[in-house]
Design an enzyme around this catalytic site. Sequence first.
Site, mmCIF file in Angstrom:
data_model
loop_
_atom_site.group_PDB
_atom_site.id
_atom_site.type_symbol
_atom_site.label_atom_id
_atom_site.label_comp_id
_atom_site.label_asym_id
_atom_site.label_seq_id
_atom_site.Cartn_x
_atom_site.Cartn_y
_atom_site.Cartn_z
ATOM 1 N N MET A 57 11.665 24.826 -0.712
ATOM 2 C CA MET A 57 10.672 23.983 -1.353
ATOM 3 C C MET A 57 11.287 23.091 -2.423
ATOM 4 O O MET A 57 10.967 21.900 -2.519
ATOM 5 C CB MET A 57 9.565 24.844 -1.969
ATOM 6 N N LYS A 98 0.843 -1.191 0.000
ATOM 7 C CA LYS A 98 0.000 0.000 0.000
ATOM 8 C C LYS A 98 0.882 1.247 0.000
ATOM 9 O O LYS A 98 2.100 1.169 0.182
ATOM 10 C CB LYS A 98 -0.927 0.002 1.216
ATOM 11 N N ARG A 102 -9.463 0.813 15.783
ATOM 12 C CA ARG A 102 -9.287 1.515 14.506
ATOM 13 C C ARG A 102 -10.230 0.871 13.508
ATOM 14 O O ARG A 102 -11.336 1.349 13.305
ATOM 15 C CB ARG A 102 -7.810 1.432 14.076
ATOM 16 N N TYR A 137 16.835 31.096 3.484
ATOM 17 C CA TYR A 137 15.736 31.863 4.076
ATOM 18 C C TYR A 137 15.960 32.089 5.570
ATOM 19 O O TYR A 137 16.404 31.192 6.296
ATOM 20 C CB TYR A 137 14.412 31.116 3.904
#
Length: 395
Positions: free
Chosen positions: A342, A33, A133, A287
């Site tokens: 980023m 998964k 769950r 930054y």
Amino acid sequence: MKSWIEISESRLRHNVAAIRTAADGAEILAVIKADAYGHGAELIAPVLLSCGVTWLGVADVDEGVRLRRALGRHDARILVMCGIEPADAPAMVEHRLTPVVWTPVQVRALEAAAERAGRRVAVHLEIDSGMARQGAAPGAELERVVDALHRSKWLRMEGVLSHLCCSEVRHGEHTVAQFQRLQRALDLLKTDDGEVLLPEWIHVANSSALDEGSTTAWVRHIGDALRANVLVRPGIALYGYCLELEGENGGLPGRSGELCRALQPVLTWKTRILATREIEAGQTVGYGATFAPDRPMRLALLPVGYADGFRREASSGPGDEWARGWVRIAGRRAAVVGRVSMNLTVVDITEIPEANEGLEVTLLGEGVTAEDHARWCGTISYEILCGIRADRRLM
């Protein structure tokens, strides 16, 4: 290409063999998964099948459909592990996926879809043994779904499963309590007229349970009582990682069990140096101007950042605590300086004279593992691996 992932087929095969040894005769349900934990399900699945793995586990019906289409074959068993919505039922039946169920609503939706298709559908019933769950809680909830399965003409309860909340704890009290609860719950598979819904498969053990070692014997004992075969559900172990094992009181008597020590990381994440520059002492980097060296430095710019999965937590800190994240260049460590952006990251190559534009960089792999990344970020290797965005190659 900004960055790419290399998947080692030989290491994946090695890990399957190690898991098979730890499973001690149990069949393997390979959990792929979340796009095989970031490794690429469409690359990983064919290798697993060629290793003799017959079950694959996905999260939802969309993952299952994509995988079925990619494989182009119907003999691979694909278990949809995270439940279904009623609207998923037709696709589940059409693509011969095996759903995990725990509510009468899910049973009714699948019953209707199976009847329309004129095909009996195997399902696996999940019992909540203490994780709160997924799964039917023992008692009225479980009785209702067992009754719905008993009345069904088109569904067959092929398997029973549960999930452990603390499988990485050695002989943990939570695991013992969950198995006791599961054993009591299995008595509820009997219907009002005395018939027993006997599963063909039972499965509980994940990677940590296999590494800890005692769980398989528990499951085998339950399986023998039900005359059911045992499946194990390795996920992260397939890809070469596992959680540290803990003592009952949170102590760490050993970092890992026998399985974990045998595993080899499958994924290597790479990029190339985009550009280099030299800066003077006191010149700030990145930054927020959070980093300023006390000496001249030579820096390399890498074309990856937190949008690609190289996390912002790898950013350097100020002063003497500046070193946090790092990459590997020419076999040596190159520390991150300044804040990870980023799409860009800056690293220190002052002591790596051969580091120039175009040279290959290891972002995650030999010498800088997913566990290293996890320590920088205060998380686990699962989250790191699932968060990488890059093209993948099977090597």
